[in-house]
Design an enzyme around this catalytic site. Structure first.
Site, PDB file in Angstrom:
ATOM      1  N   PRO A  75      18.211 -52.110 -81.138  1.00  0.00           N
ATOM      2  CA  PRO A  75      17.135 -51.899 -80.163  1.00  0.00           C
ATOM      3  C   PRO A  75      16.585 -50.476 -80.179  1.00  0.00           C
ATOM      4  O   PRO A  75      15.380 -50.268 -79.987  1.00  0.00           O
ATOM      5  CB  PRO A  75      17.813 -52.228 -78.824  1.00  0.00           C
ATOM      6  CG  PRO A  75      18.853 -53.239 -79.183  1.00  0.00           C
ATOM      7  CD  PRO A  75      19.373 -52.805 -80.523  1.00  0.00           C
ATOM      8  N   ILE A  84      17.641 -59.801 -86.579  1.00  0.00           N
ATOM      9  CA  ILE A  84      18.461 -60.078 -87.757  1.00  0.00           C
ATOM     10  C   ILE A  84      18.139 -61.469 -88.307  1.00  0.00           C
ATOM     11  O   ILE A  84      18.498 -62.484 -87.713  1.00  0.00           O
ATOM     12  CB  ILE A  84      19.961 -59.948 -87.423  1.00  0.00           C
ATOM     13  CG1 ILE A  84      20.239 -58.616 -86.714  1.00  0.00           C
ATOM     14  CG2 ILE A  84      20.790 -60.101 -88.692  1.00  0.00           C
ATOM     15  CD1 ILE A  84      19.753 -57.384 -87.474  1.00  0.00           C
ATOM     16  N   ARG A  93     -16.995 -76.914 -99.299  1.00  0.00           N
ATOM     17  CA  ARG A  93     -17.759 -76.763 -98.067  1.00  0.00           C
ATOM     18  C   ARG A  93     -19.232 -76.478 -98.388  1.00  0.00           C
ATOM     19  O   ARG A  93     -19.540 -75.533 -99.128  1.00  0.00           O
ATOM     20  CB  ARG A  93     -17.169 -75.611 -97.240  1.00  0.00           C
ATOM     21  CG  ARG A  93     -17.979 -75.169 -96.034  1.00  0.00           C
ATOM     22  CD  ARG A  93     -18.027 -76.206 -94.957  1.00  0.00           C
ATOM     23  NE  ARG A  93     -18.589 -75.647 -93.717  1.00  0.00           N
ATOM     24  CZ  ARG A  93     -18.929 -76.367 -92.673  1.00  0.00           C
ATOM     25  NH1 ARG A  93     -18.768 -77.694 -92.696  1.00  0.00           N
ATOM     26  NH2 ARG A  93     -19.421 -75.786 -91.597  1.00  0.00           N
ATOM     27  N   GLN A 139     -11.890 -66.082 -92.720  1.00  0.00           N
ATOM     28  CA  GLN A 139     -13.327 -65.846 -92.587  1.00  0.00           C
ATOM     29  C   GLN A 139     -14.119 -66.832 -93.448  1.00  0.00           C
ATOM     30  O   GLN A 139     -15.168 -67.340 -93.023  1.00  0.00           O
ATOM     31  CB  GLN A 139     -13.655 -64.401 -92.996  1.00  0.00           C
ATOM     32  CG  GLN A 139     -15.037 -63.941 -92.590  1.00  0.00           C
ATOM     33  CD  GLN A 139     -15.177 -63.775 -91.076  1.00  0.00           C
ATOM     34  OE1 GLN A 139     -14.180 -63.717 -90.361  1.00  0.00           O
ATOM     35  NE2 GLN A 139     -16.398 -63.712 -90.599  1.00  0.00           N
ATOM     36  N   ILE A 140     -13.630 -67.107 -94.637  1.00  0.00           N
ATOM     37  CA  ILE A 140     -14.312 -68.049 -95.522  1.00  0.00           C
ATOM     38  C   ILE A 140     -14.278 -69.459 -94.930  1.00  0.00           C
ATOM     39  O   ILE A 140     -15.249 -70.213 -95.026  1.00  0.00           O
ATOM     40  CB  ILE A 140     -13.693 -68.000 -96.934  1.00  0.00           C
ATOM     41  CG1 ILE A 140     -14.046 -66.671 -97.605  1.00  0.00           C
ATOM     42  CG2 ILE A 140     -14.149 -69.184 -97.780  1.00  0.00           C
ATOM     43  CD1 ILE A 140     -13.306 -66.400 -98.897  1.00  0.00           C
ATOM     44  N   GLU A 170      11.584 -54.632 -93.646  1.00  0.00           N
ATOM     45  CA  GLU A 170      12.065 -53.769 -94.741  1.00  0.00           C
ATOM     46  C   GLU A 170      11.403 -52.395 -94.716  1.00  0.00           C
ATOM     47  O   GLU A 170      11.248 -51.741 -95.746  1.00  0.00           O
ATOM     48  CB  GLU A 170      11.822 -54.426 -96.107  1.00  0.00           C
ATOM     49  CG  GLU A 170      12.387 -55.818 -96.251  1.00  0.00           C
ATOM     50  CD  GLU A 170      13.874 -55.840 -96.508  1.00  0.00           C
ATOM     51  OE1 GLU A 170      14.471 -54.761 -96.647  1.00  0.00           O
ATOM     52  OE2 GLU A 170      14.442 -56.936 -96.564  1.00  0.00           O
ATOM     53  N   SER A 230       4.677 -50.180 -92.975  1.00  0.00           N
ATOM     54  CA  SER A 230       3.772 -49.523 -93.922  1.00  0.00           C
ATOM     55  C   SER A 230       3.796 -48.005 -93.742  1.00  0.00           C
ATOM     56  O   SER A 230       3.681 -47.248 -94.719  1.00  0.00           O
ATOM     57  CB  SER A 230       2.340 -50.044 -93.728  1.00  0.00           C
ATOM     58  OG  SER A 230       2.241 -51.397 -94.110  1.00  0.00           O
ATOM     59  N   GLU A 231       3.943 -47.564 -92.501  1.00  0.00           N
ATOM     60  CA  GLU A 231       4.005 -46.117 -92.244  1.00  0.00           C
ATOM     61  C   GLU A 231       5.246 -45.498 -92.882  1.00  0.00           C
ATOM     62  O   GLU A 231       5.179 -44.419 -93.489  1.00  0.00           O
ATOM     63  CB  GLU A 231       3.997 -45.872 -90.729  1.00  0.00           C
ATOM     64  CG  GLU A 231       2.685 -46.208 -90.037  1.00  0.00           C
ATOM     65  CD  GLU A 231       2.442 -47.698 -89.858  1.00  0.00           C
ATOM     66  OE1 GLU A 231       1.295 -48.092 -89.609  1.00  0.00           O
ATOM     67  OE2 GLU A 231       3.416 -48.490 -89.974  1.00  0.00           O
TER      68      GLU A 231
END
Length: 375
Positions: free
Chosen positions: A118, A147, A258, A326-327, A353, A356-357
């Site tokens: 925590p 976990i 589409r 979006q498509i 894991e 990104s920072e």
């Protein structure tokens, strides 16, 4: 041949039930059993311990192919292999390997790894869980959070402080068997995505484990899990890659069918640009992921390249899955179509894991270190 085998398993057995796994939020025991039969749970385990004797390229292939169909099952495979099995393979004694690896490789038991707490997420050195010697045993008190596989694992590797040395020096690793008195598994998390995988908090209340449960040398736990995370980041990158490819495949198929303004939307330049950007970024991510996997397979240091692969592939995955929605337009926002599931599943790859920072910090440190900087 290996890739073909995993793809056939994923498309024939996982694909028909992938949406159900997510919707029902239930652990797919049947998929784990099948992966065990196919040898997918022991890819990196040597044959002498009952594994396939494969390398990280094979492992990345499996991750990508499974994730193209089910992010939940891919995460189960990732946590079992990279986090639950690898530390025993890399740091265990021969007796520990003989005891645990055959069942892990065969899928008779799943593996899990208890690191996050925590108050210790990105700051992994902030571990508060304690293990003290008591006669010939260790007694563990503390907790872990987020976990993966915890609720279904037969074997867990956990970290705990074994001394009062500051920072990373007092942390050790231990092997814990499910059912050990004092080990309590709390209610699983109600996650946004990857809902078929079990993610639980763990609590250790005077949990007594044998002295030979220590994994590797006392006080070397931090070094061990940093090495473990290098491999884990490659496999999460491969998982992100699979989700991104799934989004692209779905977007191409939908755009080709589409119709608007009397023609398939794939005929419009605005859609073509989206598809072109998605395909180019995915291919670049693939090179990074498999390049890092090749280095790992050769036993080379991969910290920088694993972080790069995980960072880029995870962010590509979020962009690709978002563009797929979006498509699809309004249909993309409906749970009737798979792209919203890919999007929900992909988000975890930017967090698990190491965020990104944190990956950017790791990469910068490795670059500066190589340049001789004292920073």
């Amino acid at each position: 041949m290996f890739q073909k085998m995993v793809r056939e398993f994923s498309e024939q057995e996982l694909a028909p039930r992938a949406a159900e796994i997510d919707r029902e939020d239930t652990f797919p025991h049947w998929a784990v059993e099948k992966m065990g039969d196919l040898g997918l749970l022991g890819i990196i385990v040597p044959e002498e311990y009952g594994g396939a004797g494969g390398d990280y390229i094979m492992y990345a292939l499996a991750q990508e192919e499974v994730a193209r169909v089910s992010g939940s099952v891919a995460l189960i495979l990732a946590a079992h292999t990279s986090l639950g099995t690898y530390p025993i393979l890399a740091f265990g004694t021969d007796a520990q390997k003989q005891k645990y690896l055959p069942d892990l490789a065969a899928g008779k038991k799943l593996g899990a790894f208890g690191l996050t707490e925590p108050g210790a997420g990105s700051d992994a050195a902030g571990t508060k869980t304690r293990a003290r010697k008591d006669g010939g045993d260790w007694v563990v008190n503390g907790s872990k959070h987020w976990i993966t596989n915890a609720g279904v694992a037969g074997t867990l590797v956990i970290t705990a402080r074994t001394s009062d040395e500051p920072g990373v020096r007092g942390i050790s690793s231990f092997i814990v068997e499910a059912g050990t008195p004092g080990l309590k598994i709390a209610k699983k998390e109600d996650k946004v995505g990857l809902r078929g995988s079990e993610t639980n908090p763990l609590f250790f209340e005077d949990m007594r484990i044998p002295g030979d449960s220590l994994l590797g040398e006392e006080g070397h736990g931090f070094r061990q899990f940093m090495q473990t995370l290098d491999g884990g980041r490659i496999c999460i990158g491969a998982m992100a890659l699979g989700l991104a490819q799934a989004a692209l495949d779905a977007a191409v198929d939908y755009a080709s069918q589409r119709e608007q303004f009397g023609k398939p939307i794939a005929a419009f330049q605005g859609i073509q640009f989206k598809l072109a950007n998605m395909a180019t970024e995915i291919e670049a991510a693939r090179h990074l992921v498999y390049g890092a996997a090749a280095l790992r397979s050769r036993g080379e240091k991969v910290t920088r390249y694993a972080a790069m692969a995980k960072l880029f592939a995870s962010e590509v995955s979020m962009r690709a899955t978002n563009e797929a929605i979006q498509i699809y337009g309004g249909n993309g926002y409906s749970r009737e179509y798979p792209v919203e599931r890919f999007w929900r599943d992909a988000k975890l790859t930017e967090i698990g894991e190491g965020t990104s920072e944190i990956q950017r910090i790791v990469i910068a440190r490795e670059i500066l270190k190589a340049a001789g900087s004292r920073i």
